[in-house]
Design an enzyme around this catalytic site. Structure first.
Site: not given
Length: 287
Positions: A152, A246
């Site tokens: 990420e 998220e």
């Protein structure tokens, strides 16, 4: 078809929790996917993992797994004991995910989180090389067990190793494995990238998943992220991976502390209702 998912911690104060109730919940709200804590998955019994797997199958929900490796499991550490401990923990996680049928583990699979940069930035190259070493030790197992490790790209205030898409592309091209891919996140991109669209196009076929969140981490549709620009870029690269929300909006517990939530961002909100509305927003603007 792009799956629409959500990270379980939208509803929780702590990272470790009972994930089972979230599977029918997200199904009822219109989601295709649920992302849970990959680290916590390791500590579950085989029976508990089996129940999660069965519930996901019954509800038609795909499971994916997020991880912010802690400092004592830092796979990029210059301390060889810590680095090896991190690799061993990641291998346990890969094995646990394989038991669930395989899938994606995304986050700081390449380092740790939340992280503080070293005082001497000249050692960053050495840290990056240690991360490469660890990934090359983990990736054969991931390849054998049908597990994707998504590195990420995280903003400078939470991590220091991969802050831009270009850095992530360089990373995965060094690893050179179909099971080492990139996870971009619109919240982090807003801080670090010159252009959402250009970053997505740069990632290209390396892009495995996209996290969705507004500039202040509210659910998609509650802010000013340029979703039309993002959709165009996703279409340009023929992206068919998951779109996983998220959002983090409420303070409290370890989640609020780690995410730096010092106030309630939506104090009167019905979280389920807001999540359902966001699903419809994403269907309209990103599918």
């Amino acid at each position: 078809m792009r799956n629409i998912g959500i990270y379980y911690a939208y509803w929780t104060d702590d990272w470790d929790t009972d994930f089972l109730p979230f599977i029918p919940k997200v199904k009822s709200l219109g989601f295709d996917q649920l992302e849970i804590n990959g680290g916590a998955l390791v500590s579950l019994s085989k029976g508990e993992r089996q129940r999660l797997k069965e519930s996901a199958l019954e509800n038609g929900i795909t499971l994916s797994y997020g991880i912010g490796l802690t400092a004592d499991h830092d796979v990029s550490s210059l301390n060889e004991s810590i680095r090896k401990e991190g690799v061993n923990f990641m291998k346990k996680m890969i094995g646990a995910v394989a038991e669930m049928g395989g899938g994606m583990i995304g986050g700081t699979v390449h380092s740790y989180w939340p992280a503080t940069a070293p005082d001497d930035l000249s050692v960053k190259k050495q840290i990056l090389m240690k991360s490469h070493q660890s990934m090359k030790e983990m990736i054969p197992m991931a390849e054998d067990l049908n597990v994707i490790l998504n590195v990420e790209v995280i903003n400078r205030f939470e991590q220091f190793l991969l802050n831009t898409c270009q850095e992530a592309v360089d990373y995965v091209e060094i690893i050179n494995s179909p099971n080492c891919k990139i996870l971009l996140d619109t919240f982090h991109m807003n801080i670090e990238e010159d252009s959402f669209g250009d970053a997505i196009r740069l990632a290209g076929s390396h892009l495995s998943a996209l996290h969705l969140g507004e500039t202040n981490r509210k659910p998609p549709g509650c802010g000013r992220i340029p979703w039309s620009e993002i959709k165009t870029a996703l279409d340009d690269i023929h992206f068919e991976g998951p779109l996983v929300m998220e959002p983090f909006i409420k303070p409290g517990g370890q989640v609020g502390k780690d995410i730096a939530l010092w106030r309630d961002l939506m104090p009167t909100a019905d979280l389920d209702n807001e999540a359902a509305k966001s699903v419809q927003f994403v269907k309209k603007h990103l599918l």
